[in-house]
Design a protein around this motif. Structure first.
Motif, short mmCIF file in Angstrom:
data_model
loop_
_atom_site.label_atom_id
_atom_site.label_comp_id
_atom_site.label_asym_id
_atom_site.label_seq_id
_atom_site.Cartn_x
_atom_site.Cartn_y
_atom_site.Cartn_z
N VAL A 10 100.08 83.90 19.54
CA VAL A 10 101.48 83.28 20.14
C VAL A 10 100.83 81.73 20.09
O VAL A 10 100.25 81.35 20.67
N GLU A 11 101.54 80.92 19.17
CA GLU A 11 101.39 79.74 18.82
C GLU A 11 102.39 78.78 19.59
O GLU A 11 103.40 79.24 19.79
N VAL A 12 101.99 77.57 20.20
CA VAL A 12 102.96 76.70 20.91
C VAL A 12 102.92 75.38 20.15
O VAL A 12 102.02 74.74 20.04
N HIS A 13 104.37 75.32 19.55
CA HIS A 13 104.39 74.07 18.84
C HIS A 13 105.22 72.82 19.58
O HIS A 13 106.24 72.68 19.38
N GLY A 14 104.54 72.19 20.32
CA GLY A 14 105.00 71.45 21.37
C GLY A 14 104.28 70.85 22.59
O GLY A 14 103.04 71.58 22.46
N GLY A 15 104.44 69.88 23.13
CA GLY A 15 103.80 69.27 24.10
C GLY A 15 102.55 68.76 23.53
O GLY A 15 102.44 68.41 22.39
#
Length: 173
Positions: A54-59
């Protein structure tokens, strides 16, 4: 980012699991390095045995996120009186990274739907502080809204779900 996806409304994720929200972060969920999760698409239990990336693209690296995976269709979608069943929680995921950089609060439990087509929902929340999320008492009877409130999490910043149903023996071959 765009307004909330119509597929979350049509799939009754908004309403059954979460309230209406505006996505502010992009989240990419991938099983077995090549099966990306898209709203409403079907994945088979044999293809989701291991936890996804699960990749988080933000922050940024100073912002932290909590990931929740839940099944709101327990024991079956026509009468989900045991709604929800918790499958996974990862906290303290730094922005711009993936779930392997977070802290697994509840270990991954693979989907095993017995009756009908179940929705498996990934909800990403932004945390107000690091190490501020407590584990739930039980996987059974989990409630995403209550969990978010108890842990001072805001509305979701990203959500995606897939459908999954029991496989026949012929399909597993």
């Amino acid at each position: 980012m765009a307004k909330v996806s119509n597929s979350l409304i049509l799939g009754r994720v908004i309403g059954d699991v979460i309230d209406c929200f505006t996505p502010t972060v992009k989240m990419c969920v991938t099983y077995n390095s090549n099966k990306q999760v898209f709203n409403g698409h079907e994945l088979f239990p044999s293809g989701v045995t291991s936890k996804p990336r699960v990749e988080v693209h933000g922050g940024d690296l100073r912002s932290f996120f909590t990931l929740v995976m839940t099944d709101p269709d327990v024991p079956g979608p026509s009468d989900p009186y045991l709604r929800e069943h918790l499958h996974w929680i990862v906290t303290d995921i730094p922005g711009t990274t993936d779930s392997t950089f977070g802290r697994e609060l509840v270990s991954y439990e693979m989907p095993r739907p017995n009756i009908g087509i179940h929705r498996f929902v990934f909800i990403l929340f932004k945390q107000k502080r690091r190490q501020g999320v407590a584990p739930p008492v039980s996987r059974d009877g989990f409630n995403t809204r209550s969990f978010a409130e108890e842990n001072d999490l805001s509305l979701p910043v990203a959500v995606v779900y897939f459908n999954c149903q029991r496989e026949t023996a012929a399909r597993r071959r």
